[in-house]
Scaffold this motif. Structure first.
Motif, PDB file in Angstrom:
ATOM      1  N   GLU A 221       0.840  -1.201   0.000  1.00  0.00           N
ATOM      2  CA  GLU A 221       0.000   0.000   0.000  1.00  0.00           C
ATOM      3  C   GLU A 221       0.872   1.247   0.000  1.00  0.00           C
ATOM      4  OE1 GLU A 221      -3.038   0.086   2.978  1.00  0.00           O
ATOM      5  OE2 GLU A 221      -3.607  -2.002   2.642  1.00  0.00           O
ATOM      6  N   GLU A 311      -2.391   2.037   9.852  1.00  0.00           N
ATOM      7  CA  GLU A 311      -3.748   1.516   9.973  1.00  0.00           C
ATOM      8  C   GLU A 311      -4.420   1.949  11.275  1.00  0.00           C
ATOM      9  OE1 GLU A 311      -1.296  -0.665   7.202  1.00  0.00           O
ATOM     10  OE2 GLU A 311      -1.020  -0.312   9.348  1.00  0.00           O
ATOM     11  N   THR A 342      -5.686   2.429  -0.368  1.00  0.00           N
ATOM     12  CA  THR A 342      -6.185   1.306   0.428  1.00  0.00           C
ATOM     13  C   THR A 342      -5.701  -0.023  -0.149  1.00  0.00           C
ATOM     14  OG1 THR A 342      -8.189   1.132  -0.911  1.00  0.00           O
ATOM     15  CG2 THR A 342      -8.246   2.641   0.985  1.00  0.00           C
TER      16      THR A 342
END
Length: 383
Positions: A221, A311, A342
């Motif tokens: 990511e 996160e 994402t």
């Protein structure tokens, strides 16, 4: 007068002087004795001076050793700024972490688990330990006023953390809201000091006594985020020229002259080819935006007290500010989730990457997956 007419007594005196060697040797003996006696006396006079010099040298070395240990073994709970200003010492963030009465026990348990996982991964997957050098510490920002060391990782909220530290260290001036600081100002070299700028003894003291923290992110990511920001934004012409033109030249068949000149239309596939090409790292180190976290922050050499995650960014940032005792002075800015890269978005970018190159890319970032307990993405096809 001629020698033949010399009177007998004179000749007798001369003959006696020549034929009697004892008279000469006794005179030389007395002179030698006098010289030896003089040397001995001078040596006796000089010996105390030599002894005093040796003693002074030993005493000086002893004082230097005491000074060195005194400067390097100060109590870990005393931040540098408070020692120098003579203020009453307060509890350091490191003490707050291990005393554990300022934060919820559940949050503490999460971060203890992360520390243990990093330590286990380092033990399992790294064989050779080496000594840190100043080059390793260029990403570690120092806040001497609050006893903090922050290793910044691009594409993991580092702009906002630099803004927060500018407020805490006073670099921001009268601005108390981190978002008042423009993003480009937060990245100006020299605004915040890095650990590489300190002497060896100062580095060691800070590594022992300051709270060390780093924020990490799911590796792919973060990689997709770096690609989107640096190669798909029209304003990033510097990256297009610096890296895009090289990628097009090496990894595109029959490139157009305009693409070779501008480098502004690099595909994600070409970016991946560039990363896994062994010639890339032989030529120069990775740019910090796609360099591995373990190569930027060296978590197997620096034992981070807090390993924050993108996160859980808001929760982990609040935890660090609580430990530093500054949660009432500054708040970590809320991030915009509308533009965030994402896992689903990363899956779309990897859709056209062959299993062969997916595997090569995973191997390249494997240590970041292992160190920070990220699973192999489900969208990868090589398993």
């Amino acid at each position: 007068m001629s020698a033949s007419r010399m009177d007998a007594p004179s000749r007798d005196k001369v003959d006696a002087a020549v034929s009697s060697p004892n008279s000469l040797s006794s005179r030389e003996h007395r002179q030698d004795s006098a010289r030896l006696l003089g040397r001995f006396q001078r040596l006796r006079m000089r010996k105390p001076k030599v002894i005093r010099m040796v003693f002074a040298l030993i005493l000086g070395c002893f004082i230097m050793v005491i000074f060195y240990f005194n400067s390097n073994l100060r109590p870990a709970s005393e931040p540098v700024s408070e020692r120098s200003s003579g203020q009453k010492s307060r509890r350091s963030p490191l003490q707050a972490l291990y005393d554990g009465d300022q934060v919820e026990s559940a949050v503490q348990a999460i971060h203890q688990g992360r520390r243990e996982l990093v330590e286990e991964a380092c033990h399992s997957y790294t064989r050779k330990r080496r000594v840190l050098i100043p080059e390793d510490l260029k990403h570690v920002i120092v806040d001497d006023q609050h006893g903090l060391l922050y290793c910044y990782v691009p594409k993991v909220a580092c702009t906002n953390w630099k803004r927060v530290l500018m407020v805490l260290t006073g670099v921001a001036g009268s601005r108390q809201d981190p978002l008042e600081i423009p993003a480009n100002e937060a990245h100006i070299p020299g605004n915040l000091r890095t650990l590489s700028e300190y002497s060896t003894s100062q580095i060691n003291q800070r590594l022992r006594s300051y709270l060390k923290f780093v924020f990490v992110r799911e590796p792919f990511e973060r990689l997709v985020s770096a690609y989107r920001n640096k190669f798909t934004r029209s304003y990033n012409t510097a990256f297009h020229k610096r890296y895009g033109t090289k990628i097009v030249q090496r990894h595109r068949l029959d490139p157009q002259p305009e693409a070779l000149e501008r480098g502004n239309d690099v595909s994600f596939e070409e970016f991946v080819y560039y990363l896994v090409d062994p010639a890339t790292q032989r030529e120069e180190p990775f740019n910090e935006h796609w360099e591995r976290v373990h190569s930027l922050c060296h978590p197997c050499l620096i034992h981070y007290d807090v390993v924050g995650k993108y996160e859980t960014l808001e929760q982990d940032s609040r935890y660090v500010l609580q430990l530093a005792g500054v949660e009432d002075q500054v708040s970590f800015p809320a991030s915009s989730k509308s533009t965030r890269t994402t896992g689903d978005m990363a899956a779309q970018f990897f859709h056209n990457i062959s299993p062969f190159y997916q595997k090569k890319l995973y191997n390249l970032y494997r240590m970041d997956f292992l160190l920070f307990n990220y699973s192999v993405p489900a969208y990868l096809k090589f398993r």
